[in-house]
Every structure is written in C-alpha cells, then in structure tokens.
Design an enzyme around this catalytic site. Structure first.
Site, mmCIF file in Angstrom:
data_model
loop_
_atom_site.group_PDB
_atom_site.id
_atom_site.type_symbol
_atom_site.label_atom_id
_atom_site.label_comp_id
_atom_site.label_asym_id
_atom_site.label_seq_id
_atom_site.Cartn_x
_atom_site.Cartn_y
_atom_site.Cartn_z
ATOM 1 N N SER A 168 0.900 -1.342 -0.214
ATOM 2 C CA SER A 168 -0.264 -0.287 0.135
ATOM 3 C C SER A 168 1.289 1.251 0.073
ATOM 4 O O SER A 168 1.540 1.226 0.554
ATOM 5 C CB SER A 168 -0.975 0.238 1.046
HETATM 6 N N1 SAH Z 1 -0.472 -5.311 4.055
HETATM 7 C C1 SAH Z 1 0.034 -5.638 2.067
HETATM 8 C C2 SAH Z 1 -0.484 -4.295 0.952
HETATM 9 C C3 SAH Z 1 -1.410 -5.872 0.379
HETATM 10 S S1 SAH Z 1 -2.132 -5.714 -0.114
HETATM 11 C C4 SAH Z 1 1.006 -4.872 2.571
HETATM 12 O O1 SAH Z 1 1.523 -4.233 3.589
HETATM 13 O O2 SAH Z 1 2.059 -4.740 1.743
HETATM 14 C C5 SAH Z 1 -3.757 -6.428 0.233
HETATM 15 C C6 SAH Z 1 -3.592 -8.426 -0.106
HETATM 16 O O3 SAH Z 1 -4.724 -8.185 0.761
HETATM 17 C C7 SAH Z 1 -3.084 -8.525 -1.747
HETATM 18 O O4 SAH Z 1 -1.505 -9.546 -1.028
HETATM 19 C C8 SAH Z 1 -3.658 -10.133 -1.461
HETATM 20 O O5 SAH Z 1 -4.010 -10.930 -2.356
HETATM 21 C C9 SAH Z 1 -4.736 -10.061 -0.140
HETATM 22 N N2 SAH Z 1 -5.987 -10.749 0.079
HETATM 23 C C10 SAH Z 1 -6.858 -10.085 -0.910
HETATM 24 N N3 SAH Z 1 -8.273 -11.107 -0.448
HETATM 25 C C11 SAH Z 1 -8.086 -11.611 0.340
HETATM 26 C C12 SAH Z 1 -8.249 -12.176 1.278
HETATM 27 N N4 SAH Z 1 -9.579 -13.081 1.106
HETATM 28 N N5 SAH Z 1 -7.913 -13.687 2.481
HETATM 29 C C13 SAH Z 1 -6.264 -12.584 2.638
HETATM 30 N N6 SAH Z 1 -5.846 -11.887 2.197
HETATM 31 C C14 SAH Z 1 -6.632 -11.425 1.064
#
Ligand code: SAH
Length: 244
Positions: free
Chosen positions: A90
């Site tokens: 993010s």
């Molecule tokens: N918090 C992260 C942001 C990652 S983007 C960071 O600091 O880098 C959002 C993430 O949510 C992605 O990696 C995606 O694979 C995950 N995601 C999407 N749907 C999900 C679900 N149902 N359960 C767990 N993770 C999920």
C-alpha cells in the site's frame, strides 16, 4: 495429471523462492535511505490528521526491506508498488491513514487481512500490537514467512497465516482491532463477529475501482456504528485461497 504437474511446479517455485530468501536478510538501513524515509515522513506529517505515533513507527520501519534492491528508489515515494502475484504494497499515506483510524495501543490484539509484503504488519508490531495477519496468495505468504525469520524484535509480535481473510481466525478471536488492506464489496459478517465489543475495524468498502475507507466501531452492546473517511484504491478482497 494436470493437478500433479501443478503441485510439482508449486513445490519447485517454493524451493526457488526459499533459496533466494534464505540469502535475504533485512537490507542495511543506510544514512541515505534513512534520509529518504525522513523526507517521506515529513511530507506525510504535512497532511492533516495523521497520528504522530504511527508516523514514528513508519520512521522506525525501513520500507525498503520490502522491496528488491533494484527498486529501493521507489520505497520512499508516496506510492503503492508491485510486490508480485499481481498485488501491491500500500501507499505510505494509506498505511498512515488506516493505522491512524485504527487507534491502536501497545499490547492490543490486531487481525490484519492481506499480509501482502508484510510492511503494514511490521508497522503495527512497531506500535507494540500483537498482530495476526492472513494472506490468500501462497507466494506472498511464503515470502513473508522467510523474511519473518530474519526480522528484528518485531517478529515475536507477528503471527502469520495462509488462508481466507473472509473467515478471519475464529480460533484466536476476539480481536480488539481488525484492519482490512484489500477492497471488500461488503462488510464481512464473520469479521464483525470476531471483533471484540468496544473494538474497531477499518475496512475499504466497494467492489469497483474505488473504495470508501470505512471505520466500524462495535459497541459494548454488540451494535455497530459506521463512518466514512474518503475514497481510496485497493486491490480486491477475494474469497478463498488462491489456487496458485
Ligand atoms: N498489507 C499489505 C497490502 C497488501 S495488498 C502490505 O503492507 O503490503 C492486499 C493483499 O490482500 C494482497 O496481498 C491480496 O492477496 C490479499 N487478499 C485479498 N483477498 C484476501 C483474502 N480473502 N484473504 C487474505 N488476503 C487477501
């Protein structure tokens, strides 16, 4: 036959990743990179309503740890960046804003949905939270797992899981805070159930291109109140673990 082939490929990819990551230690935090980080945090400070403790935690955690060395120059720009499996780390402003809304306190038990690079989880750990984080993409989960072993003291405060965030972690519930870092079409009922009375959930809501940052407070009587905090863009929250 096709399934066997996929399993084999899966194992091989994990091995390659392991070899790469075994060599991976958190990169050195050079004075130059620290300076770049300070510049970014000062820029964020100019924007209103961001919590100082959150900004301090973001100053403490080197965001370039979550980037490959060729891309360090992007680590201290206020932008999201690709981390593999079609996902992104993010934007720093978004991390600061969501974490500010979450109103954490040292020792609080937080469930994060969407580990991704692990950056947000480490920022929460730097704030003193006990973090439980779930990722549905195996590659990202494995990558963080390997990185986790090399993390300094924060690692003792982070537990990570490969699974479907829609289901939460009933075995570890209730949580005092829940942070969703992907865009959900609706408020997931199971997550509300796992939020402790008096707890706060921050979740970007909207199934389209744009999500509304939403703060949900669960009263001591179990009733929820909902407030909106502006528009953001997130990768979608998808149910079930990714097949590969
Ligand atoms: N918090 C992260 C942001 C990652 S983007 C960071 O600091 O880098 C959002 C993430 O949510 C992605 O990696 C995606 O694979 C995950 N995601 C999407 N749907 C999900 C679900 N149902 N359960 C767990 N993770 C999920």
């Amino acid at each position: 036959m096709k399934i066997l082939w996929t399993v084999e490929l899966n194992k091989k990819l994990c091995l390659i990743l392991q070899t790469i990551c075994n060599k991976m230690k958190p990169a050195e935090d050079t004075p130059y990179l620290k300076g770049q980080r300070k510049k970014l945090i000062d820029e964020l400070r100019e924007k209103k309503m961001l919590n100082e403790e959150v900004l301090d935690a973001m100053m403490e955690v080197p965001r370039h740890w979550f980037f490959e060395s060729a891309f360090y120059k992007y680590a201290y720009q206020d932008r999201a960046f690709e981390i593999g499996a079609g996902q992104t780390i993010s934007q720093p402003y978004t991390v600061a804003f969501q974490t500010t809304l979450l109103e954490t306190f040292p020792g609080c038990k937080v469930l994060e949905i969407g580990t991704g690079s692990g950056y947000q989880a480490v920022v929460l750990a730097a704030l003193g939270c006990k973090v439980f984080t779930i990722e549905r993409q195996r590659l990202l989960y494995e990558k963080f797992k390997l990185m986790h072993t090399a993390l300094p003291s924060y690692k003792t405060r982070i537990k990570y899981f490969f699974g479907d965030g829609y289901k939460g972690l009933p075995a570890f519930a209730p949580f005092e805070r829940i942070l969703v870092t992907c865009g959900a079409p609706d408020i997931p009922g199971e997550l509300v159930d796992q939020l402790k009375p008096g707890g706060i959930m921050v979740i970007p809501l909207g199934g389209g291109e744009v999500q509304v940052m939403t703060k949900i407070i669960k009263g001591n009587d179990g009733k929820i109140s909902v407030s909106d905090h502006g528009e953001f863009r997130f990768v979608p929250m998808i149910s079930d673990k990714a097949k590969f």
